[in-house]
Write an enzyme that holds these catalytic residues in place. Sequence first.
Site, PDB file in Angstrom:
ATOM      1  N   ASP A   1      28.996   6.123  11.385  1.00 15.33           N
ATOM      2  CA  ASP A   1      27.691   5.495  11.286  1.00 15.33           C
ATOM      3  C   ASP A   1      27.008   6.079  10.050  1.00 15.33           C
ATOM      4  O   ASP A   1      27.366   7.157   9.574  1.00 15.33           O
ATOM      5  CB  ASP A   1      26.861   5.733  12.552  1.00 15.33           C
ATOM      6  CG  ASP A   1      25.782   4.685  12.743  1.00 15.33           C
ATOM      7  OD1 ASP A   1      25.443   3.984  11.766  1.00 15.33           O
ATOM      8  OD2 ASP A   1      25.266   4.561  13.868  1.00 15.33           O
ATOM      9  N   TRP A   2      26.031   5.376   9.541  1.00 17.99           N
ATOM     10  CA  TRP A   2      25.415   5.763   8.270  1.00 17.99           C
ATOM     11  C   TRP A   2      24.650   7.078   8.446  1.00 17.99           C
ATOM     12  O   TRP A   2      23.628   7.142   9.105  1.00 17.99           O
ATOM     13  CB  TRP A   2      24.497   4.646   7.799  1.00 17.99           C
ATOM     14  CG  TRP A   2      25.166   3.607   6.941  1.00 17.99           C
ATOM     15  CD1 TRP A   2      24.709   3.165   5.733  1.00 17.99           C
ATOM     16  CD2 TRP A   2      26.379   2.891   7.177  1.00 17.99           C
ATOM     17  NE1 TRP A   2      25.572   2.226   5.210  1.00 17.99           N
ATOM     18  CE2 TRP A   2      26.603   2.036   6.071  1.00 17.99           C
ATOM     19  CE3 TRP A   2      27.326   2.898   8.207  1.00 17.99           C
ATOM     20  CZ2 TRP A   2      27.717   1.199   5.965  1.00 17.99           C
ATOM     21  CZ3 TRP A   2      28.429   2.063   8.109  1.00 17.99           C
ATOM     22  CH2 TRP A   2      28.618   1.235   7.010  1.00 17.99           C
TER      23      TRP A   2
END
Length: 759
Positions: free
Chosen positions: A266-267
Amino acid sequence: MIKTKFYTFLAITLLCVQTVKAQSLPAYLDETKDIEVRVEDALKRMTLDEKIRVIHAQSKFSSAGVPRLGFPDFWTDDGPHGVRPDVLWDEWEQAGQTNDSCVAFPALTCLAATWNPQLSLIYGESLGEEALYRGKNMILGPGVNIYRTPLNGRNFEYMGEDPYLASRMVVPYIQGLQSKGVAACVKHYALNNDEEYRHQVNVIVSDRALHEIYLPAFKAAITEGKAWGIMGAYNLYKNQHNCHNAILINKILKQDWQFDGVVVSDWGGTHDTDEAVKNGLDLEFGTWTDGLTMGATNAYDNYYLANAYKRLIKEGKYTTKELDDKVRRVLRLFYCTTMNRQRPHGFLCSESHYEAARKIAEEGIVLLKNDGGSVLPININKVKNILVVGENAVKMMTVGGGSSSLKVQREVSPLDGLRARLRGIAEVDYARGYVGDVTGAYNGVTTGQDLSESRSEDELIAEAVEKAKKADYVIVFGGLNKSDYQDCEGHDRKDYALPYAQNKLVEALAQVNTRLVFVNISGNAVAMPWIKKVPAVIQGWFIGSEAGNALASVLVGDANPSGKLPFSWMQSLDHYGAHALGAYPGTWRSDGKIIDEEYKEDIFVGYRWADQHKLTPLFPFGHGLSYTTFEYGKAKIEACDASLQSTVSNAANQSADNPLYKVRLTLRNTGARSGAETVQLYIRDVKSSVVRPVKELKDFRKVVLEPGETREVEFSITRQQLSFYDDVRGEWIAEPGKFEAWIGSSASDIKSKVPFVLR
């Protein structure tokens, strides 16, 4: 070694066909060679710098290819409800393009509420076509985290509380999307069940609850849907961040499930180079250019899987063994997407996509209450004037909510949808009723709406009441919106109540008009203290571009509602296990850095908790009314091959999917119009060596019937459906003994029960 499972799927779906031979292409693209040979050939040709290059981001949403070998850059984009507008290379703000609008499809809670896997397939296909047109190779979705608490700000992006329902709905979505040569990236793996302080929550959960509740939809996405990508979650499990978690990724995902695709962070979900190297992260993306929150422009070499990793290899701490495994996975992804020369052409904002969005919305809308069937549908032959009340009748809902925020070509509001449908038939007046969020902007996308309001709360309610006195119908569009601390990424709701004094508004309207309809726009359940005073209630979800048209169709009866709730709608917050036990939001450790959140309710989530504690939901899991009526025949059961019914039968007959029994019943449409009913099969283990739920959903059928039509509905019962996860032995167990098959229209409306035995 050729990975049979992965490539069998590719062959069947014709996604990774051999590339056309051309003199300008390297030898490893020869059509006579299979993909694994090409992967190995490309890997041998790549330098260390090129290998490092392809396993981390080079911009907000892209990672680099290998120009020297003919591999293009790889582009991702947010979903899962539409293709997010393009942003600047290093920033979240808009790139200012004019061709990056999209069709907004209904949020995944609505898709799950259709209980129609065929619509899930169409959803994925349509989204894939839009992604192709926009040049995207991976959509960051779908999401399948479990609805554990109604306060989770991101529940609207997921598929409800039940692992079986989510599993059946996620598989065709992935297959549809990937049939277009666009990778799915299933998220957020795993246990990302609330948003507040999501980077710091360490989930403590039993192995049994992990495998029975929180992992099945992910497992189905990988083993049945054959997803090419999966995204790690922000939170921690067993004190390791889930983007590089030894148990979740190395043990369960890659070893047990034999996943040979790509694990994407995930970012900003990556926190450590050593753990990222050893614990299975394959492709790192970040929020800013150091992978977390800050960074210099174009500093992607500062990522954990960039220069830091390369330095450790050069220093001898690591060989290229782990790196080569990551690169192989990325190269396989390339061959399915960017290197797939026979991908179809995409379509953007096509009429077929709007038709799909509307069909999904209409089937997902849930008729929760309709006293005596006398309120809805609106009789357009008798109605003269309708009052629409509420900000949610006019507010655009496609902008906001976090990473799923979109820039749409069009969005039909509920007010406009009703006015268009009733033009020339009835007058549709409007009163604001309440003021919620008037900002209308997210990451540079603006709605263009002016929702500013100078009148007071009392003035708005007084206006609505006066108009309601003269109306044939009053339709309130209320609920939540996609602002912070509502249905929105990054934060959870602060309480269970409706915001913006909506309860006060509804109570006042109920006193002056008996033909009152409340349409709840949200991805979550809300408290409804006025429920006995309001004769009709609809759950309208966030349903995208065709919202107004779909809602109007259901309200006037053009479409017969057939949606069923994908979660239990409890009467109060303390009727959810996580809240009853004080198990949400967890406890900060003494160092103030980590929250330990213990899932004390264990496997008893949603209707499982309600059954165990004999609670009556406001609206049960699986509930949804229709404008017609259905008659259930008595269920009957018959045994299949007797040799399959014994737990000690020979190994050849031990497949968990072999049918042991067949359950049959008739379903008859006893009303005056066509309609669809979802027949639900629950299984009860009468006596077990472990505590089990009273019942669990194990199958369902959505059946469309004409007036007077009768059809037989059949279910198969398999060993897999009777099993529980033995956390001592680490495997699924079906114990011999007595069971019951329960047939119902919802988790609380059981029509008949039949006993059977597993010997």
